[in-house]
Design a protein around this motif. Sequence first.
Motif, PDB file in Angstrom:
ATOM      1  N   UNK A  60       0.831  -1.208   0.000  1.00  0.00           N
ATOM      2  CA  UNK A  60       0.000   0.000   0.000  1.00  0.00           C
ATOM      3  C   UNK A  60       0.864   1.256   0.000  1.00  0.00           C
ATOM      4  N   UNK A  61       1.960   1.241   0.759  1.00  0.00           N
ATOM      5  CA  UNK A  61       2.861   2.393   0.770  1.00  0.00           C
ATOM      6  C   UNK A  61       3.539   2.580  -0.589  1.00  0.00           C
ATOM      7  N   UNK A  62       3.957   1.483  -1.212  1.00  0.00           N
ATOM      8  CA  UNK A  62       4.563   1.572  -2.540  1.00  0.00           C
ATOM      9  C   UNK A  62       3.579   2.128  -3.569  1.00  0.00           C
ATOM     10  N   UNK A  63       2.296   1.827  -3.397  1.00  0.00           N
ATOM     11  CA  UNK A  63       1.289   2.293  -4.344  1.00  0.00           C
ATOM     12  C   UNK A  63       1.134   3.810  -4.327  1.00  0.00           C
ATOM     13  N   UNK A  64       1.605   4.471  -3.271  1.00  0.00           N
ATOM     14  CA  UNK A  64       1.559   5.927  -3.214  1.00  0.00           C
ATOM     15  C   UNK A  64       2.710   6.570  -3.990  1.00  0.00           C
ATOM     16  N   UNK A  65       3.721   5.772  -4.350  1.00  0.00           N
ATOM     17  CA  UNK A  65       4.833   6.266  -5.154  1.00  0.00           C
ATOM     18  C   UNK A  65       4.495   6.179  -6.642  1.00  0.00           C
ATOM     19  N   UNK A  72       3.198  -5.942 -10.131  1.00  0.00           N
ATOM     20  CA  UNK A  72       1.799  -6.047 -10.548  1.00  0.00           C
ATOM     21  C   UNK A  72       0.857  -5.880  -9.361  1.00  0.00           C
ATOM     22  N   UNK A  73       1.257  -6.407  -8.195  1.00  0.00           N
ATOM     23  CA  UNK A  73       0.446  -6.257  -6.990  1.00  0.00           C
ATOM     24  C   UNK A  73       0.333  -4.790  -6.594  1.00  0.00           C
ATOM     25  N   UNK A  74       1.435  -4.049  -6.716  1.00  0.00           N
ATOM     26  CA  UNK A  74       1.416  -2.617  -6.424  1.00  0.00           C
ATOM     27  C   UNK A  74       0.500  -1.885  -7.404  1.00  0.00           C
ATOM     28  N   UNK A  75       0.556  -2.262  -8.656  1.00  0.00           N
ATOM     29  CA  UNK A  75      -0.301  -1.625  -9.659  1.00  0.00           C
ATOM     30  C   UNK A  75      -1.783  -1.849  -9.347  1.00  0.00           C
ATOM     31  N   UNK A  76      -2.128  -3.071  -8.907  1.00  0.00           N
ATOM     32  CA  UNK A  76      -3.524  -3.337  -8.536  1.00  0.00           C
ATOM     33  C   UNK A  76      -3.931  -2.495  -7.332  1.00  0.00           C
ATOM     34  N   UNK A  77      -3.013  -2.387  -6.347  1.00  0.00           N
ATOM     35  CA  UNK A  77      -3.315  -1.568  -5.168  1.00  0.00           C
ATOM     36  C   UNK A  77      -3.515  -0.108  -5.558  1.00  0.00           C
ATOM     37  N   UNK A  78      -2.708   0.374  -6.481  1.00  0.00           N
ATOM     38  CA  UNK A  78      -2.816   1.757  -6.940  1.00  0.00           C
ATOM     39  C   UNK A  78      -4.176   1.984  -7.605  1.00  0.00           C
ATOM     40  N   UNK A  79      -4.671   1.004  -8.345  1.00  0.00           N
ATOM     41  CA  UNK A  79      -5.955   1.133  -9.025  1.00  0.00           C
ATOM     42  C   UNK A  79      -7.132   0.963  -8.071  1.00  0.00           C
ATOM     43  N   UNK A  80      -7.012   0.046  -7.108  1.00  0.00           N
ATOM     44  CA  UNK A  80      -8.137  -0.283  -6.240  1.00  0.00           C
ATOM     45  C   UNK A  80      -8.272   0.642  -5.035  1.00  0.00           C
ATOM     46  N   UNK A  81      -7.171   1.272  -4.634  1.00  0.00           N
ATOM     47  CA  UNK A  81      -7.211   2.117  -3.448  1.00  0.00           C
ATOM     48  C   UNK A  81      -6.928   1.355  -2.168  1.00  0.00           C
ATOM     49  N   UNK A  82      -6.565   0.101  -2.263  1.00  0.00           N
ATOM     50  CA  UNK A  82      -6.182  -0.712  -1.111  1.00  0.00           C
ATOM     51  C   UNK A  82      -5.286  -1.840  -1.611  1.00  0.00           C
ATOM     52  N   UNK A  96      -4.690  -3.579   3.418  1.00  0.00           N
ATOM     53  CA  UNK A  96      -4.076  -2.347   3.915  1.00  0.00           C
ATOM     54  C   UNK A  96      -4.417  -1.149   3.050  1.00  0.00           C
ATOM     55  N   UNK A  97      -4.466   0.022   3.702  1.00  0.00           N
ATOM     56  CA  UNK A  97      -4.602   1.314   3.041  1.00  0.00           C
ATOM     57  C   UNK A  97      -3.540   2.239   3.631  1.00  0.00           C
ATOM     58  N   UNK A  98      -2.878   3.026   2.764  1.00  0.00           N
ATOM     59  CA  UNK A  98      -1.789   3.896   3.194  1.00  0.00           C
ATOM     60  C   UNK A  98      -2.130   5.359   2.953  1.00  0.00           C
ATOM     61  N   UNK A  99      -1.374   6.237   3.622  1.00  0.00           N
ATOM     62  CA  UNK A  99      -1.578   7.679   3.544  1.00  0.00           C
ATOM     63  C   UNK A  99      -0.261   8.413   3.325  1.00  0.00           C
ATOM     64  N   UNK A 102       2.170  15.399   5.092  1.00  0.00           N
ATOM     65  CA  UNK A 102       1.899  16.740   4.583  1.00  0.00           C
ATOM     66  C   UNK A 102       2.820  17.118   3.431  1.00  0.00           C
ATOM     67  N   UNK A 103       3.994  16.495   3.359  1.00  0.00           N
ATOM     68  CA  UNK A 103       4.934  16.793   2.286  1.00  0.00           C
ATOM     69  C   UNK A 103       4.677  15.964   1.035  1.00  0.00           C
ATOM     70  N   UNK A 104       3.714  15.041   1.097  1.00  0.00           N
ATOM     71  CA  UNK A 104       3.394  14.215  -0.055  1.00  0.00           C
ATOM     72  C   UNK A 104       4.120  12.895  -0.105  1.00  0.00           C
ATOM     73  N   UNK A 105       4.886  12.560   0.933  1.00  0.00           N
ATOM     74  CA  UNK A 105       5.605  11.287   0.978  1.00  0.00           C
ATOM     75  C   UNK A 105       4.763  10.241   1.694  1.00  0.00           C
TER      76      UNK A 105
END
Length: 282
Positions: free
Chosen positions: A142-147, A176-186, A201-204, A207-210
Amino acid sequence: MDSYEDPGTPHPSARGTQAIGRAAALLRALAHDNRNGLRLAQLAPKLGLERPTAYRILRRLDLGELVYDLGLLADSGNHLRDLCRGSVERLAIESGDTSFLIAPRGSDCICLDRAEGTYPIKVLTLDPGQRRPTGIGAGSIALLALLSPQESARVLEQNRQRLATLGENDVEALIACVERARADGYAIKQPPDVPEVLSLSIALHDAAGAPALALSIASLATRITSRLPTLVALLRDEVRSLRPLLGPAGARSVDRIDRAGPQRVTAQTPASASRKRRMTSS
């Protein structure tokens, strides 16, 4: 990005830097294997050191109250665990399963907190304070999907060798798992060594965008898949409650999560988990 590989043999003028690097690498190795500890014979090869050298470093570090004090200082400077404690506890109570708070640390992810639910089979995949290379577990996915796709793939490639030692041999499948998480939101992930378990999991962002943190729930695969919309909603509610603490970037993360939904389950879900036992895996 930090790792616990040996920093190499520097020019003689850099011996002080080498000693510091080796000591830091040693501490990271111990933190990574904090559940069972490490013998000197195991620790030295991880650092690429001879056993006498590793022994001298250990002797000089005096691993005792000073390290404990430093840990307290680091904890007081990072309030994530205290700020998120209520969310971690509510997730465990409302889901009945084990909940986790995960944060990125260089090329690793660390478990900052954990709470156990009332369901008799406890999925205890991480201890508080335990580090693992990014790519292990739904929280790190989930954290990788924010990158960006390029950055997340770079982190996984950097961790390829360490991931393989923990059973994650297919970096392309992780991408591929990260890509699915990026699309699904979890993110949803099955541990390689415990096929009857799933984590969600869901990640956030901060404030700096990291990427700042991930909230996760782990349980038997059948309990996750049969209640997927409910569990995703629980995670979203807690992530939304943390939005004011993380600033505008955190709000953008929540907005993106709100637009996504529990569209599909991609991990295998074997139903061979009727026995009442306490599961642990690293």
